[in-house]
Design an enzyme around this catalytic site. Structure first.
Site, PDB file in Angstrom:
ATOM      1  N   LYS A  48       0.822  -1.215   0.000  1.00 29.27           N
ATOM      2  CA  LYS A  48       0.000   0.000   0.000  1.00 29.27           C
ATOM      3  C   LYS A  48       0.856   1.264   0.000  1.00 29.27           C
ATOM      4  O   LYS A  48       0.382   2.353   0.367  1.00 29.27           O
ATOM      5  CB  LYS A  48      -0.969  -0.015   1.175  1.00 29.27           C
ATOM      6  CG  LYS A  48      -1.911  -1.215   1.089  1.00 29.27           C
ATOM      7  CD  LYS A  48      -3.201  -1.044   1.817  1.00 29.27           C
ATOM      8  CE  LYS A  48      -4.128  -2.217   1.508  1.00 29.27           C
ATOM      9  NZ  LYS A  48      -5.242  -2.340   2.405  1.00 29.27           N
ATOM     10  N   ALA A 103      -0.567  -6.161  19.666  1.00 30.22           N
ATOM     11  CA  ALA A 103      -1.270  -7.406  19.323  1.00 30.22           C
ATOM     12  C   ALA A 103      -1.479  -8.311  20.539  1.00 30.22           C
ATOM     13  O   ALA A 103      -0.589  -8.471  21.365  1.00 30.22           O
ATOM     14  CB  ALA A 103      -0.491  -8.164  18.252  1.00 30.22           C
ATOM     15  N   ASP A 104      -2.661  -8.900  20.570  1.00 30.92           N
ATOM     16  CA  ASP A 104      -2.992  -9.921  21.560  1.00 30.92           C
ATOM     17  C   ASP A 104      -2.704 -11.277  20.913  1.00 30.92           C
ATOM     18  O   ASP A 104      -2.785 -11.404  19.697  1.00 30.92           O
ATOM     19  CB  ASP A 104      -4.497  -9.779  21.862  1.00 30.92           C
ATOM     20  CG  ASP A 104      -4.947 -10.651  23.008  1.00 30.92           C
ATOM     21  OD1 ASP A 104      -4.099 -11.305  23.619  1.00 30.92           O
ATOM     22  OD2 ASP A 104      -6.167 -10.662  23.270  1.00 30.92           O
ATOM     23  N   HIS A 278      -5.929 -12.288  32.281  1.00 30.49           N
ATOM     24  CA  HIS A 278      -4.931 -12.160  31.225  1.00 30.49           C
ATOM     25  C   HIS A 278      -4.099 -13.446  31.176  1.00 30.49           C
ATOM     26  O   HIS A 278      -3.945 -14.138  32.178  1.00 30.49           O
ATOM     27  CB  HIS A 278      -3.997 -10.990  31.518  1.00 30.49           C
ATOM     28  CG  HIS A 278      -4.720  -9.679  31.663  1.00 30.49           C
ATOM     29  ND1 HIS A 278      -5.015  -9.113  32.875  1.00 30.49           N
ATOM     30  CD2 HIS A 278      -5.218  -8.843  30.722  1.00 30.49           C
ATOM     31  CE1 HIS A 278      -5.667  -7.978  32.688  1.00 30.49           C
ATOM     32  NE2 HIS A 278      -5.804  -7.790  31.390  1.00 30.49           N
TER      33      HIS A 278
END
Lengths: 328, 497
Positions: A48, A103-104, A278
């Site tokens: 892009k 990011a997870d 978590h």
């Protein structure tokens, strides 16, 4: 400018590259970051290059972006979890000094590799699984605040340094310290203002992230606040799992961290081996339990509380702002 | 963490060229061979994640055909068999020695760099955990993994011969290639030939870490869909249809203590979960009927669908929705999803809703505006009010609204002609052209955050171009609140609730 980044990564004037800037999260977060005052100078999405996002030029690769903007010294990644390791490796090789990984679900193997690469190179990594960081000097990396105007209004300069392993709670601990007339539970349990218009405000908010191997640990974040002259008290959220709170407690015991620390410690009812909140909160050894961490922190002089609202009454009392309500 | 059963772990080892004991795998949906393929043999039920199988009677020795049939009979009638992937029938081999080996991760600390850890014991078999203190610990780098020579050099002198260090280096390779959390071989046998081979093995892994090229080897492993409840099946299907954000839902398997309040929960984000756990943990008067997390930028379409499932939890007395109290996700969009779910569910629940973060004021304002038309009571909280305080309101609001049976109702939603459909996130936009024609505000258009909607003759329609529908439900809410009320977005559910 300076602020907390000068202590975390030796950066005085952050110039930021956003990886994944053309995606939904990347574009909205770079808008937020810019509205808050951050110098987002370039973005990057493979294939892009040549476009722009709200006027920020997009490149096909970080190499091209750094060639066009040699002042780039930091980056935020909005890339899929599996792409995090290689993207971070590439940024470290380019000499980027500060990298935020939102990011997870980054594989633990990859998080370990990122941490080792960061330790070897001196590049400061924050995350994975973080909402990022904010400094009231006028820069923000990640998603804190959701919208630029909201973030500017709700995070005002002051003397509390926030460290948190949870995204939501890092935002909450930060914003509530800036809220005028913040209500908190009084001795009779009813809400009453903890302070007036003189809210303590925040120097910076650092979300170390919810994963088992953070790029920046709570202790490393605390060291930055220790060196930061604006910060008078550290307000933190910790939980079970990992050795982060234990390491912080040891540093307090040996006098390396001597600013007051107030910590809301979660996980009293977390069972060993269960990922309750978590991924990083899973208890893998006795020292990672709530009881062991609480004992270590209290021995080191930290004020450990069971409810987040008790953090605010504790910081108010430390700073002499308290209007009377007792700590929960 | 998800676990890999022995037969799948064997496949990973074999694939890397490591020796394993000869065995055949009989899948659970196939009949067991009428006669044993080997004698003596070990029959091992393949239940992912189940440890101490021998003590539970799920590993049995068959010295002859009669023992084989008896072992089959007993193991196939064991309750654990329902979650077994099948039976591994392994040849019994004579071993010179039984050892123990495992790879795991050292997460590191202030004083140690994170990396891999090879555990090696000179005695294997059952009870090795009790002998954990006697294990040799060899740290290794994930960036520069050790070969056989480096491993031998890291171990106490003479501990690892060439064959053994080669096998252990192969294990490290498997561990790294598949980014496993644990790879255990126990016993690691030394055959009469002096060569090592895996007699039994298991692994633990992270779903996000499985490389595409080995996904087939992990496919269908624990937790199996057989263990899902019907409501969990619906949420799994919702997640397949709309992968945006987090859409976690799990019903509690624990028994509800007598007299406890039965609470359906929608607790968002890790911080929210921890707040709720700290407030309710250890309280026998509070029973959470489920866990759920709708956060991380999911569409309001998906929030609505999962809320419909949560509201259908049998015996639920009320719904609690909260997060950490400071989300960057629009709280108004969540509020709109709750409002729609309450309008459309046949089983409305009284709600305690705590909104905090972006658009929190607007979210709270919505319920002030619509409170008179709701089918159940809703109490809304500012983020400064923490879950501890919300709990104090449970008896009043749950009792005021009566029993779940008394609240059950038949819902008849207006049926309008289809205007257009959105594929992702999936939704059917219906409207009554005559009502839309009378609309003076066209509030739906102004509410759309992506300019996806434009007015087209008789009402709202896709504007065309790059603009996408993000499934926020704001147009429908604006239509009902400030427009003529002629629009309804039909969000079908992949199952009956």
């Amino acid at each position: 400018m300076g602020g907390i980044l000068s202590h975390l990564a030796g950066i005085e004037e952050p110039e930021v590259l956003v990886l994944g800037i053309t995606g939904k999260q990347g574009s909205s977060s770079s808008r937020l970051m810019r509205e808050f005052g951050t110098r987002v100078v370039a973005g990057c999405t493979p294939g892009k290059g040549g476009r722009d996002v709200d006027g920020v030029p997009v490149f096909d690769s970080p190499e091209q972006a750094v060639r066009a903007f040699p002042g780039i010294n930091s980056a935020v990644l909005f890339v899929p979890s599996r792409a995090v390791l290689e993207a971070t490796r590439g940024l470290i090789e380019l000499g980027i000094r500060f990298v935020v990984l939102t990011a997870d679900g980054v594989p633990t193997h990859d998080a370990i590799r990122v941490r080792v690469l960061s330790m070897r190179s001196g590049t400061r990594v924050m995350g994975p699984n973080t909402v990022g960081m904010l400094d009231t000097e006028g820069y923000l990396f990640g998603m804190i605040g959701g919208r630029g105007r909201w973030a500017r209004e709700n995070y005002t300069p002051g003397c509390v340094g926030v460290i948190s392993r949870s995204g939501g709670l890092s935002q909450l601990l930060g914003a509530f310290h800036c809220r005028r007339n913040l209500p908190g539970p009084g001795p009779d349990g009813r809400l009453q203002p903890l302070w007036g218009d003189d809210s303590p405000g925040v120097s910076a908010v650092l979300c170390t992230g919810g994963d088992p191997v953070p790029g920046t640990t709570m202790l490393e974040a605390a060291r930055a606040f220790q060196a930061d002259p604006r910060t008078r008290v550290i307000a933190a959220y910790g939980e079970t799992g990992t050795s982060q709170e234990n390491d912080l407690a040891e540093a307090m015991l040996r006098g390396e961290i001597d600013k007051p620390v107030v910590i809301f410690l979660g996980g009293r009812f977390t069972r060993p081996g269960v990922a309750q909140s978590h991924a990083g909160a899973m208890i893998r050894s006795e020292s990672e339990t709530y009881e062991a961490k609480r004992a270590a922190l209290e021995k080191a002089g930290a004020r450990v509380v069971d409810r987040p609202d008790a953090v605010f009454s504790a910081t108010a009392s430390i700073l002499g702002l308290s209007r009377g309500p007792a700590e929960a | 963490m998800p676990a890999l059963s022995e037969h799948r772990t064997r496949a990973l080892l074999r694939d890397a060229g490591l020796d394993v004991v000869e065995a055949i795998m009989v899948p659970a949906d196939e009949d067991m061979p009428s006669s044993p393929p080997f004698l003596p043999a070990w029959l091992k039920a393949q239940v992912p994640g189940l440890t101490s199988r021998k003590a539970k009677g799920l590993v049995r020795r068959a010295g002859n055909a009669i023992e084989y049939r008896e072992a089959c009979r007993r193991m196939l009638s064991d309750p654990h068999w329902a979650s077994s992937e099948g039976m591994l029938i392994a040849r019994e081999v004579g071993l010179r020695q039984e050892l123990y080996a495992a790879c795991t991760l050292d997460l590191g600390s202030e004083s140690s760099q994170p990396g891999g850890l090879l555990l090696f014991g000179e005695a294997g078999g059952s009870g090795v955990e009790a002998r954990a203190g006697g294990l040799h610990r060899i740290a290794f780098s994930l960036l520069d993994p050790p070969g056989p020579e480096a491993l031998a050099a890291s171990a106490p002198q003479g501990l690892l011969d060439e064959a053994l260090s080669g096998f252990l280096a192969g294990m490290v390779g498997v561990f790294l290639r598949h980014r496993l959390l644990v790879l255990e071989v126990n016993p690691l046998g030394i055959a009469e030939t002096g060569l090592p081979l895996a007699v039994d093995c298991r692994a633990e892994y992270e779903r996000s870490a499985i490389p595409d090229e080995s996904a087939a080897m992990f496919e269908g492993s624990a937790p199996g869909s057989a263990s899902r409840t019907p409501l969990e099946e619906i949420v799994a299907a919702i997640n397949q249809q709309d992968p945006s954000g987090t859409g976690f839902f799990r019903q509690t398997r624990d028994e509800v203590p007598p007299g406890a309040w039965k609470i359906a929960t929608n607790i968002c984000g890790g911080g929210g979960k921890m707040l709720w756990e700290m407030a309710t943990g250890g309280r026998p008067d509070i029973a959470n009927l489920n866990e759920s997390d709708t956060s991380g930028g999911l569409s309001a379409f998906k929030s609505y669908r999962i809320l419909r499932v949560i509201m259908a939890l049998p015996e639920a007395q009320l719904l609690v929705l909260t997060g950490s109290g400071m989300a960057f996700q629009s709280q108004y969009s969540i509020a709109v999803a709750v409002w729609k779910a309450l309008r459309e569910t046949p089983t409305p629940l009284p709600c305690l809703l705590r909104f905090g973060g972006t658009d929190e004021g607007r979210a709270m304002g919505l319920f002030e505006r619509v409170s008179d038309s709701l089918p159940a009571r809703v109490r809304v909280y500012r983020p400064e009010v923490f879950p501890n305080a919300m709990l104090d309101d449970i008896p009043a609001i749950a009792l005021e609204d009566g029993s779940p049976e008394a609240r059950r109702r038949e819902v008849r939603m207006p049926s309008y002609p289809l205007a257009f459909e959105v594929e992702q996130p999936p939704g059917r936009f219906t409207r009554d052209p005559s009502i839309c024609a009378s609309c003076a505000t066209r509030a739906c258009l102004d509410s759309c955050p992506t300019s996806f909607l434009a007015w087209s003759g008789s009402g709202p329609a896709p504007a065309g171009g790059d603009a996408r529908c993000v499934g926020c439900l704001l147009c429908e809410a604006a239509c009902l609140l400030d427009g003529a009320g002629g629009m309804r977005i039909e969000l079908g559910l992949p199952g009956e609730v």
